[in-house]
Design an enzyme around this catalytic site. Sequence first.
Site: not given
Length: 334
Positions: A49, A263, A289
């Site tokens: 990010k 998730y 992730y």
Amino acid sequence: MHLARFPRIRLGHGPTPLEPMDNLTRALGGANLWIKRDDCTGLASGGNKTRKLEFLMAEASVQGADTVITQGATQSNHARQTAAAACKLGMKCEIILEDRTGSKEHDYRESGNVLLDKLFGARIRVVAGGSDMAAEMDKVAVEVRAASGKPYIIPGGGSNVTGALGYVNCALELVSQANDLELKIDWVVHATGSSGTQAGLVAGLQAMHSGIRVLGIGVRAPQAAQEGNVFKLAQKVAEAIGAAGTVARGDVMANCDYVGPGYGMPTPGMVDAVKMFARNEGILLDPVYSGKGADGLIDQVKKGIFKKGENVVFLHTGGSVALFGYEHALAPSL
């Protein structure tokens, strides 16, 4: 592609290393495995990010914002890096965390990224899973304006055209490194969720006619939805960088077989992948992730999807801080 046309504030350490994973290659006995260490971007322990935030926070500054607003799941790597970037630039940070997993574990709710969000002074609000997160951010923006502040909303994962420019830049960096190493890269594999990382990579690599294929390992949405989201954003990114029409539907590939129950929810494959990277390469992955991305990578190598002699680069999106939020899931296997 001339990315200097877009406002950017340097927040990360780069270029990030591109390294061989010789031990893992030998252990799996298939394709030659490399790793692009975007866990080493530096900001607040690093992660993918940061590349997006270099462009997003610059846009916020140009617009005169004094407060950034963003959202993510409880153990959001994006929220942690956004909070740190706000500190660095003297801005306030408002974070909305969505309880997507329903976990009641103390480490998940209070440690890892959540602890760092608080350390960076972000104001945190928790909402129920399934909430309209765009609407929740809009509510906070109204409050900021009512207090005479100037808000800037960053979508979840920093995944819009502006944020995805960070991974166009990564594509340029990766190809330059490969050229210097005389390395012909066949595949890039990474975890894909909010779409910005994959969209930026695909747009950048296609605009350069690199011949490098990108496979996203989905961590949330079904395959059709994931590929559709990435393709739509990649087309917009390509247009923004002056390469309209270079991204075809077939350039966007996602395998979403490794999501598990949902998730952020642990899977045996993720746990095994985290251990395998740690014990073969001394590399820390995250449970949400990169751990699931690595599970997909390992399984695809074992199945022969990547051929012996091909060079496969695993893009490490960072997030090892989240390991401390998943002690309850990892400790029994250790």
